[in-house]
Write an enzyme that holds these catalytic residues in place. Structure first.
Site, PDB file in Angstrom:
ATOM      1  N   SER A 268      39.939  57.211  84.270  1.00 52.41           N
ATOM      2  CA  SER A 268      39.763  56.800  82.869  1.00 52.41           C
ATOM      3  C   SER A 268      39.683  58.056  82.030  1.00 52.41           C
ATOM      4  O   SER A 268      38.685  58.780  82.084  1.00 52.41           O
ATOM      5  CB  SER A 268      38.474  55.992  82.715  1.00 52.41           C
ATOM      6  OG  SER A 268      38.621  54.730  83.310  1.00 52.41           O
TER       7      SER A 268
ATOM      8  N   LYS B 173      41.614  50.432  78.148  1.00 55.76           N
ATOM      9  CA  LYS B 173      40.308  50.692  78.753  1.00 55.76           C
ATOM     10  C   LYS B 173      39.285  51.086  77.675  1.00 55.76           C
ATOM     11  O   LYS B 173      38.143  50.606  77.697  1.00 55.76           O
ATOM     12  CB  LYS B 173      40.439  51.812  79.802  1.00 55.76           C
ATOM     13  CG  LYS B 173      39.138  52.263  80.468  1.00 55.76           C
ATOM     14  CD  LYS B 173      38.639  51.304  81.534  1.00 55.76           C
ATOM     15  CE  LYS B 173      37.223  51.588  81.998  1.00 55.76           C
ATOM     16  NZ  LYS B 173      37.103  52.593  83.056  1.00 55.76           N
TER      17      LYS B 173
ATOM     18  N   LYS C 236      30.765  58.985  78.616  1.00 56.84           N
ATOM     19  CA  LYS C 236      32.070  59.645  78.782  1.00 56.84           C
ATOM     20  C   LYS C 236      33.179  58.820  78.139  1.00 56.84           C
ATOM     21  O   LYS C 236      34.023  59.353  77.398  1.00 56.84           O
ATOM     22  CB  LYS C 236      32.369  59.834  80.277  1.00 56.84           C
ATOM     23  CG  LYS C 236      33.663  60.579  80.551  1.00 56.84           C
ATOM     24  CD  LYS C 236      34.255  60.253  81.909  1.00 56.84           C
ATOM     25  CE  LYS C 236      35.307  59.163  81.789  1.00 56.84           C
ATOM     26  NZ  LYS C 236      36.056  58.928  83.035  1.00 56.84           N
TER      27      LYS C 236
END
Lengths: 302, 302
Positions: free
Chosen positions: B101, B176, B244
């Protein structure tokens, strides 16, 4: 108390929500004493056999159970406690079921004043909007005494498909505020994410299909995203009304001392939309706040 | 290209997610060439027949399909384009499937550099976390060329229960990010509402039951609220990892020029929790930010 169908039920406030709710009671065989500041809905109910009253005081003279469905806290305070209000006409033991969406602390305060005269009160706000008011399938969130709740439960279930006692007086409205906070923020969450996707050049419909089955899934996403993709912002539930609910949420939070930073921001987005003439749009239109800033529209490419 | 089971598949990055994904490929009969900076997981895979490589370059020498599963954009850039990177060892036609990701714009940039050497790339981040990585039931969001996607689809479906092509390179990571934005904000929405209810003295469990079936319902509410009520903040998905993802969301949004005010605020809440030593908690622990400020805990009274 006498069986509810053998007595007059009071109904004060025959607006967009109140009128269909009152009509469902009439349809179910209840006889009503009604009151509203506008003559049209009163006459409509009168034609179906309802007794017309000029003041809440007069309603209270005739009824042991009184339903109120009003715009906000000041109107409920006025109708319950003001000149010619319920408090002037009601006998001890009368039950006021306030189905308006108002500030929980206002419910507590009004209940306290009525209680001094031996008048009972429940706060019983609803969710589901006009369509479910017409169908008699509202979700009713009730605060107050369990024994009082049991006495009017059958009446509530004419107007709603569920009536849940969540706690003491005010709890119904607290639950409603929690509901409205989550709905507003989930719409804003969808908007923030989907405008980012659109701005990235990714088809938002594909993003929606890819994520709806996972942890990002929500009733808001499935209810609002297909409308957004069609550019359909017809209400539904108007931004103007959601502003009212968030005003009550912010007021309650500030009074209790609990932080609502995201609610406060989304309130600003809705105020900006109102300034832009969009207060009559469905609350799914929150996405237009983001679209305007980003210079894109999240629409179907199909 | 030769049938995938008859060639070596490269796997770079055998961490919490990568190792179980690689193990599922081995279990399914694929033979792997693996590489990681830590020796333990490499030895574990070697014991099952995998070929050990010292560098991504060496992996690329042996494999026409290379999966990468790394912490973030800089690591993927290093492994793909750096010294001893994939770009130094790969032949034209090699396919890199980056399942990390990372920032979508980093995917686009890395893809561009690889493409100059005739190397293909898909970005294919996953959702579902460690449990679904172990089960091989991840949701895989893919960006890139459809023809390339078709060549590795069977491989992806060993690791995931779904693999959806959402658009061009970078689209997987954009999807995502949209997912992670909605999840973070829906958790915060639940938190803001439920701490208000608790502070009002209403049982949050009853509020949850009263609203979950309506427009406020969500997968987040049903997944996280029962854990919150038990005070269970064991991950699940760590706040540190969600930080993150939101960093990448903020960076992407700022670069593209699209507003993410709520994401930005929730990032601050998570940073405050990190400062308070809670970065290892499940992201449902976002509610603790509100609880700390309001001086209440949203816990079951049962």
């Amino acid at each position: 108390m006498k069986e509810l169908k053998k007595q007059k039920i009071g109904f004060i406030g025959l607006g967009i929500m109140g009128k269909p709710m009152a009509l469902n009671l009439v349809k179910e065989g209840y006889s009503l004493s009604v009151c509203d500041i506008r003559p049209e809905p009163v006459q409509e109910l009168a034609a179906l056999g309802a007794t017309v009253c000029d003041t809440p005081r007069q309603v209270a003279r005739q009824c042991q159970v009184i339903i109120t469905m009003l715009p906000n806290s000041p109107e409920v305070r006025q109708v319950a406690l003001g000149d010619n209000g319920i408090i002037e006409g009601a006998r001890p033991g009368t039950i006021v079921v306030d189905m308006s969406s108002i500030a929980p602390l206002a419910s507590v305060e009004i209940h306290g004043k009525l209680k001094e005269k031996g008048i009972e009160m429940l706060d019983a706000p609803v969710s589901g909007g006009e369509p479910k008011a017409c169908e008699g399938t509202l979700s009713i969130m009730v605060g107050g005494d369990e024994n009082i709740f049991e006495q009017v439960r059958e009446l509530l279930l004419v107007m709603g498909s569920s009536a849940v006692l969540v706690g003491d007086i005010g709890s119904g409205n607290t639950t409603k505020l929690a509901n409205q906070i989550i709905v507003a923020l989930n719409i804003a969450a969808m908007s923030e994410a989907m405008v980012l996707a659109e701005k990235s050049g990714v088809d938002p419909e594909k993003v929606y299909q890819a994520i709806r089955g996972g942890l990002a899934g929500s009733t808001v996403l499935d209810a609002k995203m297909p409308l957004v993709l069609k550019g359909n912002f017809k209400p539904g539930f108007r931004i103007a009304l959601h502003i009212k609910d968030l005003q009550n949420a912010l007021g309650t939070a500030h009074e209790l001392g609990t932080p609502v930073p995201l609610t406060s921001l989304v309130m600003e987005f809705m105020q900006a939309l109102k300034t832009g003439g969009k207060a009559g749009d469905d609350h799914g239109g929150i996405i237009r706040f983001y679209e305007n800033l980003a210079g894109v529209e999240v629409r179907s490419r199909g």
